[in-house]
Structures are given as structure tokens and as C-alpha cells.
Design a protein around this motif. Structure first.
Motif, PDB file in Angstrom:
ATOM      1  N   UNK A   1      55.832 -41.855 -17.893  1.00  0.00           N
ATOM      2  CA  UNK A   1      56.322 -42.436 -18.716  1.00  0.00           C
ATOM      3  C   UNK A   1      55.468 -43.007 -19.811  1.00  0.00           C
ATOM      4  N   UNK A   2      53.802 -43.011 -19.523  1.00  0.00           N
ATOM      5  CA  UNK A   2      52.446 -43.222 -20.512  1.00  0.00           C
ATOM      6  C   UNK A   2      52.206 -42.432 -21.061  1.00  0.00           C
ATOM      7  N   UNK A   3      52.590 -40.876 -20.844  1.00  0.00           N
ATOM      8  CA  UNK A   3      52.231 -39.657 -21.761  1.00  0.00           C
ATOM      9  C   UNK A   3      53.184 -39.509 -22.982  1.00  0.00           C
ATOM     10  N   UNK A   4      52.385 -39.778 -23.877  1.00  0.00           N
ATOM     11  CA  UNK A   4      53.566 -39.329 -24.913  1.00  0.00           C
ATOM     12  C   UNK A   4      53.042 -38.236 -26.413  1.00  0.00           C
ATOM     13  N   UNK A   5      53.884 -38.043 -26.778  1.00  0.00           N
ATOM     14  CA  UNK A   5      52.914 -37.021 -28.046  1.00  0.00           C
ATOM     15  C   UNK A   5      54.288 -36.777 -29.368  1.00  0.00           C
ATOM     16  N   UNK A   6      53.667 -35.948 -30.272  1.00  0.00           N
ATOM     17  CA  UNK A   6      53.640 -36.385 -32.170  1.00  0.00           C
ATOM     18  C   UNK A   6      55.385 -35.588 -31.816  1.00  0.00           C
ATOM     19  N   UNK A   7      56.493 -35.525 -32.271  1.00  0.00           N
ATOM     20  CA  UNK A   7      57.428 -34.291 -32.057  1.00  0.00           C
ATOM     21  C   UNK A   7      57.890 -34.415 -33.811  1.00  0.00           C
ATOM     22  N   UNK A   8      58.073 -33.103 -34.964  1.00  0.00           N
ATOM     23  CA  UNK A   8      58.146 -33.277 -35.912  1.00  0.00           C
ATOM     24  C   UNK A   8      60.264 -33.888 -35.587  1.00  0.00           C
ATOM     25  N   UNK A   9      60.694 -34.855 -36.767  1.00  0.00           N
ATOM     26  CA  UNK A   9      62.108 -34.832 -36.672  1.00  0.00           C
ATOM     27  C   UNK A   9      62.642 -33.525 -37.380  1.00  0.00           C
ATOM     28  N   UNK A  10      62.277 -33.559 -37.961  1.00  0.00           N
ATOM     29  CA  UNK A  10      62.555 -31.726 -38.552  1.00  0.00           C
ATOM     30  C   UNK A  10      63.745 -32.281 -40.025  1.00  0.00           C
TER      31      UNK A  10
ATOM     32  N   UNK B   1      54.237 -25.854 -34.301  1.00  0.00           N
ATOM     33  CA  UNK B   1      54.661 -24.281 -33.117  1.00  0.00           C
ATOM     34  C   UNK B   1      53.494 -24.834 -31.852  1.00  0.00           C
ATOM     35  N   UNK B   2      52.618 -25.447 -32.086  1.00  0.00           N
ATOM     36  CA  UNK B   2      52.429 -25.519 -31.132  1.00  0.00           C
ATOM     37  C   UNK B   2      51.833 -26.905 -30.824  1.00  0.00           C
ATOM     38  N   UNK B   3      52.717 -28.439 -29.420  1.00  0.00           N
ATOM     39  CA  UNK B   3      52.699 -29.365 -29.686  1.00  0.00           C
ATOM     40  C   UNK B   3      51.873 -29.568 -28.157  1.00  0.00           C
ATOM     41  N   UNK B   4      51.642 -29.820 -27.588  1.00  0.00           N
ATOM     42  CA  UNK B   4      49.914 -30.212 -26.473  1.00  0.00           C
ATOM     43  C   UNK B   4      50.138 -30.650 -25.875  1.00  0.00           C
ATOM     44  N   UNK B   5      50.791 -31.296 -24.501  1.00  0.00           N
ATOM     45  CA  UNK B   5      50.990 -32.447 -24.212  1.00  0.00           C
ATOM     46  C   UNK B   5      49.951 -32.587 -22.718  1.00  0.00           C
ATOM     47  N   UNK B   6      49.188 -33.984 -21.798  1.00  0.00           N
ATOM     48  CA  UNK B   6      48.307 -33.646 -21.212  1.00  0.00           C
ATOM     49  C   UNK B   6      48.945 -35.346 -20.488  1.00  0.00           C
TER      50      UNK B   6
END
Length: 247
Positions: A76-85, A63-68
Motif C-alpha cells: 500500500x506504500x508502493x506507488x507509480x505514475x500513470x497517464x490519464x490519457x 509504454x513502459x511503467x516500472x513498478x518496484x
């Protein structure tokens, strides 16, 4: 025909020179200050956006994915992890776009403009005779001023365009489209908050203000060159000849 006293002419000339150099120093101060604001507000920027992924199976949600992200905006080098559910599997998502060329070009022009203005101020104050020797100093100053005026216009325009694209690429609603789970109707994705743009908007404003300052200074620098003085001397000579003919 009344001829002014040499002492009076000399005093007027000295006063005019003092006023001119005071204006020059004031102008150099504002040029340096505005250049600092331009590269500091752009080069020192860092932002964050947050999105939430609420899976149908609550245990899998985030419920809180931070993207800096930050200068120089190689998104294009900025990444984050997200659930696939789907089970405990997660995916790594990358943002889209590389806007480093426009940002770095803008900051580079600001830094070099600051350094040149600082160097020119030192020359004006401590090396006045060398500056006017063979009219080389004023001519170089004129050419550099024209070049920096053009560069400020180009870099500010390019950065303004790039900034609008950075805003679009980091819009939380657009970022959600990159997440696989958000494409499934049974999952719920929400934008929590977007980046703050006041600093970068200010950098664009200072970029165009720097262009106005440098472009406005072209005439004053041109007046110090031999081209202008030669034309002025010729006009003054013709004026004196006309007066003598009518005396």
C-alpha cells in the motif's frame, strides 16, 4: 549370567557419546544453514513488474511503467505514475495490501532460530559440564526446540498464505485494473512482464524444511532430559531385578 567388563562398558559409552555429539554438530550446521537460506531468500527479495498504457493520443502514452516492490511487502506504500490519457495530466496509483506482518514474523523466527542454534552449538562444545548441571540445560533445550518447531510451522504457513496474496496483488493484469486509463476502452493496456517468484517460493520451502528439522530433533533432545533418563533408569532396574530373580 555373564557380566560385561567395566572397561568394555566404558568404551562403548564413550563411543556412543562421540557419535551423538558428532550428529549434534552436524544437525546444528544444517539448522543454521537452512535458517540462513530462509531469511535471506525472503528478507533480501526485491521484484519488479511492468505494464504499458497506450492512449488513443499516442503522445500521452507510457509504454513502459516500472513498478518496484520489496521486503517487507507494504504494497500500500508502493506507488507509480500513470497517464490519464486526458491532456498531460498524470495520476499516482498505489498498490493494494500490507503483508509485512507475515513476512517480518517469518524472518524474525529464522533469525532467532539461527542465533539460538549458534549459541547452543557453542554451549555444547565449550560448556558441556554447565549444560548438564542439574539437568537444566537439556530441559531448556527441549522446551525451546518444541517452541521453535511450533513457530516454524505457524510462520511458514502464514508466510505461504501471504505470498499467494502478494502474487495476486502484484499480478500485472490486476494492477492494470487500478489505472484509470485502462478502464477506458479506447485506450490499450498491456502487461509487459511480472515479478520473478523463485526466491520467495524457495523461502517457503526452507521454512517448512526448518519445521521438519526442528520437529525431528525433539525426540533426540528429549532423550537428554531427566524425564527420559529417569524412565530409562527405572526400566533398566526392573530388567536387572528380573534377571537376578531367574539366576
Amino acid at each position: 549370567m555373564k557380566i560385561p567388563k567395566p572397561a568394555s562398558v566404558s568404551n562403548i559409552f564413550v563411543i556412543k557419546r562421540l557419535i551423538y555429539w558428532q550428529l549434534t554438530l552436524d544437525f546444528s550446521f544444517f539448522v543454521q544453514l537452512f535458517a540462513i537460506f530462509a531469511f535471506a531468500t525472503c528478507g533480501g527479495y526485491s521484484g519488479q513488474l511492468r505494464v504499458s498504457v497506450d492512449c488513443m493520443e499516442k503522445a500521452l502514452s507510457n509504454l513502459s511503467i516500472g513498478i518496484d516492490f520489496a521486503y517487507p511487502f507494504r504494497l500500500h506504500q508502493v506507488s507509480f505514475e500513470a497517464p490519464v490519457c486526458e491532456g498531460i495530466r498524470r495520476e499516482r496509483v498505489f498498490l493494494i495490501g500490507d503483508y509485512s506482518s507475515s513476512a517480518e514474523f517469518f524472518v524474525t523466527i529464522a533469525v532467532f532460530a539461527f542465533l539460538y542454534s549458534l549459541m547452543a552449538t557453542i554451549v555444547y562444545i565449550f560448556f558441556q559440564n554447565k549444560y548438564r548441571e542439574n539437568n537444566r540445560g537439556p530441559l531448556i533445550d527441549f522446551v525451546v526446540t518444541v517452541v521453535f518447531s511450533f513457530m516454524w510451522l505457524v510462520s511458514s504457513s502464514a508466510w505461504a498464505k501471504a505470498l499467494s496474496e502478494v502474487k495476486m496483488a502484484t499480478d500485472p493484469d490486476e494492477v492494470q485494473l487500478l489505472i484509470s486509463a485502462c478502464k477506458v476502452q479506447t485506450n490499450k493496456c498491456v502487461s509487459l512482464h511480472g515479478p520473478r517468484w523463485s526466491g520467495l517460493n524457495t523461502s517457503v520451502v526452507f521454512g517448512f524444511l526448518n519445521f521438519v528439522l526442528w520437529a525431528g530433533n525433539i525426540w533426540f533432545v528429549f532423550k537428554e532430559t531427566g524425564w527420559h533418563k529417569g524412565a530409562t533408569s527405572y526400566t533398566s532396574l526392573k530388567h536387572v531385578q528380573s534377571i537376578l530373580l531367574h539366576c
